[in-house]
Each structure stands twice: as structure tokens, then as C-alpha cells.
Design a protein around this motif. Sequence first.
Motif, mmCIF file in Angstrom:
data_model
loop_
_atom_site.group_PDB
_atom_site.id
_atom_site.type_symbol
_atom_site.label_atom_id
_atom_site.label_comp_id
_atom_site.label_asym_id
_atom_site.label_seq_id
_atom_site.Cartn_x
_atom_site.Cartn_y
_atom_site.Cartn_z
ATOM 1 N N THR A 65 7.253 -16.568 3.191
ATOM 2 C CA THR A 65 8.016 -17.614 3.864
ATOM 3 C C THR A 65 9.461 -17.504 3.414
ATOM 4 O OG1 THR A 65 6.048 -19.014 3.791
ATOM 5 C CG2 THR A 65 8.150 -20.090 4.284
ATOM 6 N N TYR A 66 10.364 -17.434 4.388
ATOM 7 C CA TYR A 66 11.775 -17.245 4.091
ATOM 8 C C TYR A 66 12.573 -18.449 4.574
ATOM 9 C CZ TYR A 66 9.936 -12.495 3.796
ATOM 10 O OH TYR A 66 9.189 -11.395 3.476
ATOM 11 N N TRP A 67 13.865 -18.415 4.280
ATOM 12 C CA TRP A 67 14.779 -19.375 4.866
ATOM 13 C C TRP A 67 15.614 -18.616 5.884
ATOM 14 C CZ3 TRP A 67 14.954 -24.455 5.125
ATOM 15 C CH2 TRP A 67 16.114 -25.058 5.635
ATOM 16 N N SER A 68 15.505 -18.990 7.140
ATOM 17 C CA SER A 68 16.278 -18.309 8.168
ATOM 18 C C SER A 68 17.732 -18.751 8.080
ATOM 19 C CB SER A 68 15.713 -18.637 9.552
ATOM 20 O OG SER A 68 16.654 -18.247 10.534
ATOM 21 N N THR A 69 18.616 -17.787 7.794
ATOM 22 C CA THR A 69 20.030 -18.133 7.661
ATOM 23 C C THR A 69 20.693 -18.256 9.038
ATOM 24 O OG1 THR A 69 20.647 -15.798 7.437
ATOM 25 C CG2 THR A 69 20.223 -17.031 5.409
ATOM 26 N N SER A 70 20.025 -17.793 10.086
ATOM 27 C CA SER A 70 20.604 -17.966 11.428
ATOM 28 C C SER A 70 20.165 -19.306 12.018
ATOM 29 C CB SER A 70 20.191 -16.816 12.352
ATOM 30 O OG SER A 70 18.787 -16.699 12.426
ATOM 31 N N ARG A 71 18.919 -19.697 11.773
ATOM 32 C CA ARG A 71 18.420 -20.957 12.327
ATOM 33 C C ARG A 71 18.526 -22.108 11.331
ATOM 34 N NH1 ARG A 71 13.216 -20.859 12.946
ATOM 35 N NH2 ARG A 71 12.784 -18.805 12.064
ATOM 36 N N ASN A 72 18.844 -21.792 10.071
ATOM 37 C CA ASN A 72 18.850 -22.812 9.026
ATOM 38 C C ASN A 72 17.557 -23.609 9.004
ATOM 39 O OD1 ASN A 72 21.103 -22.888 7.221
ATOM 40 N ND2 ASN A 72 22.395 -23.245 9.015
ATOM 41 N N ALA A 73 16.461 -22.869 8.887
ATOM 42 C CA ALA A 73 15.156 -23.521 8.898
ATOM 43 C C ALA A 73 14.163 -22.671 8.127
ATOM 44 C CB ALA A 73 14.672 -23.684 10.337
ATOM 45 N N ARG A 118 0.823 -1.203 0.000
ATOM 46 C CA ARG A 118 0.000 0.000 0.000
ATOM 47 C C ARG A 118 0.861 1.260 0.000
ATOM 48 N NH1 ARG A 118 -2.094 2.903 3.989
ATOM 49 N NH2 ARG A 118 -1.251 1.475 5.536
ATOM 50 N N THR A 119 1.846 1.306 0.895
ATOM 51 C CA THR A 119 2.625 2.540 1.076
ATOM 52 C C THR A 119 3.931 2.561 0.287
ATOM 53 O OG1 THR A 119 3.898 1.684 2.948
ATOM 54 C CG2 THR A 119 1.760 2.676 3.442
ATOM 55 N N GLY A 120 4.412 1.389 -0.130
ATOM 56 C CA GLY A 120 5.680 1.333 -0.824
ATOM 57 C C GLY A 120 6.886 1.288 0.109
ATOM 58 N N GLN A 121 6.643 1.331 1.417
ATOM 59 C CA GLN A 121 7.770 1.277 2.363
ATOM 60 C C GLN A 121 8.487 -0.078 2.275
ATOM 61 O OE1 GLN A 121 6.765 1.507 6.610
ATOM 62 N NE2 GLN A 121 8.764 2.434 7.034
ATOM 63 N N VAL A 122 9.803 -0.031 2.231
ATOM 64 C CA VAL A 122 10.581 -1.267 2.275
ATOM 65 C C VAL A 122 10.612 -1.750 3.722
ATOM 66 C CG1 VAL A 122 12.864 -2.295 1.972
ATOM 67 C CG2 VAL A 122 11.970 -0.716 0.259
ATOM 68 N N LEU A 123 10.147 -2.962 3.950
ATOM 69 C CA LEU A 123 9.987 -3.473 5.311
ATOM 70 C C LEU A 123 11.189 -4.259 5.804
ATOM 71 C CD1 LEU A 123 6.278 -4.679 5.007
ATOM 72 C CD2 LEU A 123 7.118 -2.520 5.968
ATOM 73 N N MET A 124 11.761 -5.093 4.945
ATOM 74 C CA MET A 124 12.855 -5.967 5.384
ATOM 75 C C MET A 124 13.509 -6.642 4.185
ATOM 76 S SD MET A 124 10.451 -9.069 6.881
ATOM 77 C CE MET A 124 11.649 -10.407 6.805
ATOM 78 N N VAL A 125 14.672 -7.200 4.436
ATOM 79 C CA VAL A 125 15.340 -8.081 3.480
ATOM 80 C C VAL A 125 15.537 -9.419 4.165
ATOM 81 C CG1 VAL A 125 17.505 -8.552 2.270
ATOM 82 C CG2 VAL A 125 16.522 -6.265 2.206
ATOM 83 N N ALA A 126 15.188 -10.497 3.467
ATOM 84 C CA ALA A 126 15.429 -11.837 3.990
ATOM 85 C C ALA A 126 15.865 -12.717 2.823
ATOM 86 C CB ALA A 126 14.170 -12.372 4.666
ATOM 87 N N TYR A 127 15.863 -14.036 3.019
ATOM 88 C CA TYR A 127 16.360 -14.941 1.988
ATOM 89 C C TYR A 127 15.356 -16.050 1.724
ATOM 90 C CZ TYR A 127 20.604 -12.357 2.628
ATOM 91 O OH TYR A 127 21.496 -11.322 2.675
ATOM 92 N N MET A 128 15.401 -16.571 0.517
ATOM 93 C CA MET A 128 14.578 -17.723 0.154
ATOM 94 C C MET A 128 15.425 -18.778 -0.527
ATOM 95 S SD MET A 128 11.044 -16.513 -1.670
ATOM 96 C CE MET A 128 9.741 -15.667 -0.789
ATOM 97 N N ASN A 129 15.147 -20.036 -0.206
ATOM 98 C CA ASN A 129 15.586 -21.143 -1.047
ATOM 99 C C ASN A 129 14.346 -21.636 -1.808
ATOM 100 O OD1 ASN A 129 14.119 -22.434 0.881
ATOM 101 N ND2 ASN A 129 15.794 -23.697 1.674
ATOM 102 N N ARG A 130 14.501 -22.698 -2.575
ATOM 103 C CA ARG A 130 13.383 -23.180 -3.394
ATOM 104 C C ARG A 130 12.185 -23.560 -2.527
ATOM 105 N NH1 ARG A 130 15.985 -26.485 -6.751
ATOM 106 N NH2 ARG A 130 15.920 -24.977 -8.458
ATOM 107 N N GLU A 131 12.466 -24.174 -1.387
ATOM 108 C CA GLU A 131 11.380 -24.609 -0.496
ATOM 109 C C GLU A 131 10.568 -23.401 0.003
ATOM 110 O OE1 GLU A 131 12.899 -26.639 2.939
ATOM 111 O OE2 GLU A 131 10.901 -27.113 3.739
#
Lengths: 122, 122
Positions: free
Chosen positions: A46-54, A21-34
Motif C-alpha cells: 500500500t502506497y501513498w499516491s503523490t498524484s492523487r494524494n490518497a 522470486r526473481t529479484g527484478q525491481v518492479l517499481m518505485v513508489a512512496y509511503m507515509n505512515r498510514e
Amino acid sequence: MPEPDFEKRGGLLPVIAQDARTGQVLMVAYMNREAWRHTLETGRATYWSTSRNALWVKGETSGHVQHVREVLVDCDQDAVLLRVEQVGGVACHEGYASCFFRHVEAGEWRVIAPRLEPPSPG
Amino acid sequence: MPEPDFEKRGGLLPVIAQDARTGQVLMVAYMNREAWRHTLETGRATYWSTSRNALWVKGETSGHVQHVREVLVDCDQDAVLLRVEQVGGVACHEGYASCFFRHVEAGEWRVIAPRLEPPSPG
């Protein structure tokens, strides 16, 4: 289901979540195929947590779910942009609307946004 | 000069360039410490090209320079957000305003933006 080029960066791509709605950038995270497939299948970021590896369904514990309104990919197919509806208006585990709550000013970091909630573990 | 935590991700952090006026997300690229310092010192978005393994002053050859209006860092200090003025209105080497010119629609990629210029080598 279309897919970005996960192999290009070793299986993990950077993902931007932007308020639809506002265009504000909220965060950066990572994704794998899953994480990618889970996002497209459920409509929840849904992201891939690079700290928890989950696998990390955003907001699963905090309730700050991101409903995905649009999924974009960049020219090189190695970065993803999610346009989302951020439930609760707080994307950051530090309690800010956006994880980008600090900027450079006069040669120092300066907090530029109000903290809306107490920090949470995630 | 303040610095994000480059060590956290092996020396290279993802950087979002966002149009400071419209809020449009223009591209994702990477910075190492050298690119970060060059950006802050010159006010021009400077990345580390992961394909050429070289410092990349955005627009140096194309003229599509990005004047940096604001530099933000995220909560974990391992992602950067640049709010920029995109000279020429074309951030993508494919000739689009933004590198994110495709989205997922009905299970396929679909181009959703006009090509404003012919593709260029960079």
C-alpha cells in the motif's frame, strides 16, 4: 510495530518493490505512515499516491495486487524495500512486468521489455 | 543525452542501485541533473547528497566505487535504476553489502546480513 523515520523526508519515503522470486525491481513508489501501517497490517503493498494524494492499495482496481513477503529498511531508515509476489506478473500501469522497461542505449531511451497488457489508467 | 523528468519532483529523483550480477538491491540515493550527467559521462554512479548538499561520487573516499553497467528509467520518468558493479562488495557506509540489512520480523527490526567492514564516515 517498527517504523522507518518518516519525518526525515517530510513524511513520505521512497519504496522499492522487488519481485521476491526473481529479484527484478518492479517499481518505485512512496509511503507515509498510514500506507506503512496498512501494508504491515494487511500484507498487501500500500502506497501513498503523490498524484492523487490518497492511499493507494496497489492493484485494488487492476487486480495486480502485491503480496508482501519481506519488508526491509535501509541504514538511514528513510527508504523501504518490499519483496513481493506480483499477482498477474504486471506491476506497471503501462502493461509491462516492471516500470523500468527502458534503458539508455547509444545515447537514447530504448524499450527493452515486451508489453504484456494494454496500458491501464492505474 | 536522454534525461528523466527532474522537474517532476523538484529537481531530485530517487535512484536505486542494484547489483548487476546478483540482483541484490544495494541502496537508494538521489540524483539531480548534474549527478545524472556525471554518471552517464563517467560511468561511475554519482548522486546528490541530500545531507551535504553536494555532488557525491560514490566511493570517492571509501574506494567503494560503483561501475554502472545499465541505466534504466521508470514509466513516469521520475525514478532511476542503476545496475552496477559494486567494487569491494560493500555499498553501505555501515559496512554491509547492502544498505537494506534489516527487515521486520515478529514486529521488530532484525539485522539479517553480516557486517563485512567497520562503519565508515561515508
